[in-house]
Write a protein that holds these residues in place. Structure first.
Motif, PDB file in Angstrom:
ATOM      1  N   ILE A   1      20.627  42.137 -15.675  1.00 11.58           N
ATOM      2  CA  ILE A   1      20.651  40.763 -16.197  1.00 11.58           C
ATOM      3  C   ILE A   1      22.057  40.214 -15.983  1.00 11.58           C
ATOM      4  O   ILE A   1      23.022  40.771 -16.530  1.00 11.58           O
TER       5      ILE A   1
ATOM      6  N   SER B   1      28.104  44.103  -8.728  1.00 14.32           N
ATOM      7  CA  SER B   1      27.484  45.237  -9.427  1.00 14.32           C
ATOM      8  C   SER B   1      26.071  45.484  -8.878  1.00 14.32           C
ATOM      9  O   SER B   1      25.622  46.638  -8.805  1.00 14.32           O
TER      10      SER B   1
ATOM     11  N   GLY C   1      17.389  35.696 -18.086  1.00 13.39           N
ATOM     12  CA  GLY C   1      17.239  37.148 -18.151  1.00 13.39           C
ATOM     13  C   GLY C   1      16.817  37.654 -19.520  1.00 13.39           C
ATOM     14  O   GLY C   1      16.385  38.805 -19.638  1.00 13.39           O
TER      15      GLY C   1
ATOM     16  N   MET D   1      31.046  37.648 -21.273  1.00 14.66           N
ATOM     17  CA  MET D   1      30.641  36.286 -21.611  1.00 14.66           C
ATOM     18  C   MET D   1      29.201  36.325 -22.119  1.00 14.66           C
ATOM     19  O   MET D   1      28.388  37.118 -21.638  1.00 14.66           O
TER      20      MET D   1
HETATM   21  C1  SAM Z   1      30.193  38.502 -16.181  1.00 18.60           C
HETATM   22  S1  SAM Z   1      29.094  37.674 -15.117  1.00 18.60           S
HETATM   23  C2  SAM Z   1      28.262  38.953 -14.234  1.00 18.60           C
HETATM   24  C3  SAM Z   1      29.118  39.819 -13.393  1.00 18.60           C
HETATM   25  C4  SAM Z   1      28.384  40.508 -12.297  1.00 18.60           C
HETATM   26  N1  SAM Z   1      27.616  41.613 -12.746  1.00 18.60           N
HETATM   27  C5  SAM Z   1      29.327  40.857 -11.164  1.00 18.60           C
HETATM   28  O1  SAM Z   1      29.584  42.040 -10.927  1.00 18.60           O
HETATM   29  O2  SAM Z   1      29.802  39.933 -10.528  1.00 18.60           O
HETATM   30  C6  SAM Z   1      27.800  37.172 -16.222  1.00 18.60           C
HETATM   31  C7  SAM Z   1      26.704  36.388 -15.529  1.00 18.60           C
HETATM   32  O3  SAM Z   1      25.597  36.293 -16.428  1.00 18.60           O
HETATM   33  C8  SAM Z   1      24.977  35.064 -16.154  1.00 18.60           C
HETATM   34  N2  SAM Z   1      24.081  34.752 -17.267  1.00 18.60           N
HETATM   35  C9  SAM Z   1      24.395  34.176 -18.459  1.00 18.60           C
HETATM   36  N3  SAM Z   1      23.291  34.067 -19.221  1.00 18.60           N
HETATM   37  C10 SAM Z   1      22.261  34.596 -18.519  1.00 18.60           C
HETATM   38  C11 SAM Z   1      20.873  34.762 -18.766  1.00 18.60           C
HETATM   39  N4  SAM Z   1      20.326  34.380 -19.910  1.00 18.60           N
HETATM   40  N5  SAM Z   1      20.105  35.306 -17.800  1.00 18.60           N
HETATM   41  C12 SAM Z   1      20.653  35.706 -16.615  1.00 18.60           C
HETATM   42  N6  SAM Z   1      21.958  35.555 -16.319  1.00 18.60           N
HETATM   43  C13 SAM Z   1      22.756  35.015 -17.251  1.00 18.60           C
HETATM   44  C14 SAM Z   1      26.127  34.109 -15.965  1.00 18.60           C
HETATM   45  O4  SAM Z   1      25.724  32.938 -15.295  1.00 18.60           O
HETATM   46  C15 SAM Z   1      27.094  34.966 -15.174  1.00 18.60           C
HETATM   47  O5  SAM Z   1      26.932  34.784 -13.788  1.00 18.60           O
END
Ligand code: SAM
Length: 376
Positions: A126, A133, A177, A248
């Motif tokens: 998610i 990742s 997600g 976040m």
């Molecule tokens: C810290 S970043 C992810 C980092 C990622 N795993 C990487 O290695 O680049 C968090 C992500 O979660 C997404 N996000 C936030 N709420 C979400 C949701 N309800 N469902 C899916 N994605 C979500 C954000 O848009 C953001 O792109």
């Protein structure tokens, strides 16, 4: 100047020396996965100056000398601000909050190690973010066994391009997600790279019995911790893993607008047993969040007056305002719920039990509720 292969070797070496990267499969994934490909759209460098004003960000693009080495530092690199703005969209600085990033590699690999994967397992991620990742998961398991959900369409589109450029075609979904992926269930593992207030029922409904969920449990007072839960019989239970992990928040779990501020002269006043400064401690703040899970904290300084630490539960229309009077804290509370009474009561239990750290906390989730306590 170092080439990116050398930078990857250096990164893998540092992650190994730091104890984050422990197994040969994940080490090989880090060595083979070019993180800079996931940052082709640039990233935002923090420029907060004095630390007293709002945080500012300025873009760093692939043409900049800093860009390639930064891609292999152990830092989170912000890739979107304010829900829409990518580095290529602005020149100069922007003063708003980050909404997407490439998580720091030590945390990414720690979480991958904590997933305890075996060959053939199916994983739902998610928060695709940049896709870095996701690429590591694809390297370990094979693209067919990896699904990743991202709520932001532009972010997902960029991740798809970067994954394609590095030879990976996992199943990518644009959506919320928190609803999981009913079409792809059941999964052996669900891993979230955005924080949640509570573990959604959809996740354990979509995890195979004995399967695991790894996610960071957060709150609106901004203490959080990584949790690993095992799914069993329509519920999930496990423990917090420690390390003061923060992410976040999942966008649907962001706090609601505060609305009209309460009149801080209303309500009932008493001397506080526990002061607002107790919440400077990460675990104490987490305990306060358990007691008052939908409470937000703000600080208000009236002209010429003392700073007030205000705790507001918008839904319950309740609040508590604390201020330091000489050596004593005073609390004034309003609304049907006594927010600070609940926080004090819960913190007193925790202190009586010896103020255990978060890695001694247990978490149980059923379709109706999430319970977090500590191991006595
Ligand atoms: C810290 S970043 C992810 C980092 C990622 N795993 C990487 O290695 O680049 C968090 C992500 O979660 C997404 N996000 C936030 N709420 C979400 C949701 N309800 N469902 C899916 N994605 C979500 C954000 O848009 C953001 O792109």
């Amino acid at each position: 100047m170092s080439d990116d292969k050398t930078l990857r070797e250096d990164l893998a070496g540092r992650l190994t020396a730091g104890g984050h990267l422990r197994s040969p499969q994940w080490r090989q994934a880090v060595l083979d996965t070019p993180r800079h490909e996931f940052l082709r759209g640039g990233y935002f460098r923090r420029v907060d100056g004095t630390g007293t004003g709002p945080t500012g960000w300025e873009p760093v693009m692939p043409g900049d000398a800093a860009w390639l080495p930064a891609s292999y530092t152990d830092d989170s690199l912000v890739t979107q601000i304010a829900g829409t703005i990518a580095p290529a969209d602005i020149q100069g600085r922007i003063f708003r909050s980050p909404t997407s990033s490439s998580t720091l590699p030590s945390l990414v690999v720690r979480m991958l190690e904590e997933l305890r994967l075996d060959d053939g397992m199916r994983v739902l991620e998610i928060g695709t973010g940049t896709g870095y990742s996701t690429a590591l998961l694809c390297h370990r398991l094979g693209d067919d066994l990896v699904t990743s959900i991202e709520i932001d369409e532009d972010v997902s589109t960029r991740a798809r391009a970067a994954l394609g450029a590095t030879g990976h075609i996992p199943r990518l979904i644009v959506g919320n997600g928190l609803d999981g992926d009913p079409d792809g269930a059941p999964y052996d593992r669900i891993v979230a790279t955005c924080g949640v207030l509570d573990i959604p029922a959809a996740w354990f409904a979509q995890t195979r019995p004995g399967g695991q969920i790894l996610a960071t449990v957060c709150g609106w007072m901004y203490s959080s911790e990584l949790a690993r839960l095992t799914v069993d019989d329509g519920a999930a239970h496990g423990r917090l893993l420690g390390g003061q992990i923060s992410f976040m928040l999942a966008r649907p779990h962001l706090p609601p607008p505060l609305g009209m501020l309460p009149d801080l002269d209303d309500g009932e006043e008493r001397e506080a047993v526990i002061g607002a400064d107790a919440l400077d401690h990460w675990t104490a703040r987490f305990v306060a969040q358990i007691a008052a899970p939908r409470t937000q904290r703000i600080r208000i300084q009236p002209p010429g007056g003392e700073t007030q630490h205000v705790f507001i539960d918008v839904d319950a229309e309740s609040w508590a305002a604390l201020r330091l009077d000489g050596a004593h804290w005073t609390v004034r509370q309003g609304g049907p719920d006594r927010v600070w009474d609940r926080i004090e009561e819960h913190m007193a239990h925790w202190q009586r039990d010896g103020s255990p750290d978060l890695d001694r906390f247990l978490i149980t989730v059923t379709p109706d509720q999430q319970t977090i306590t500590w191991d006595r």
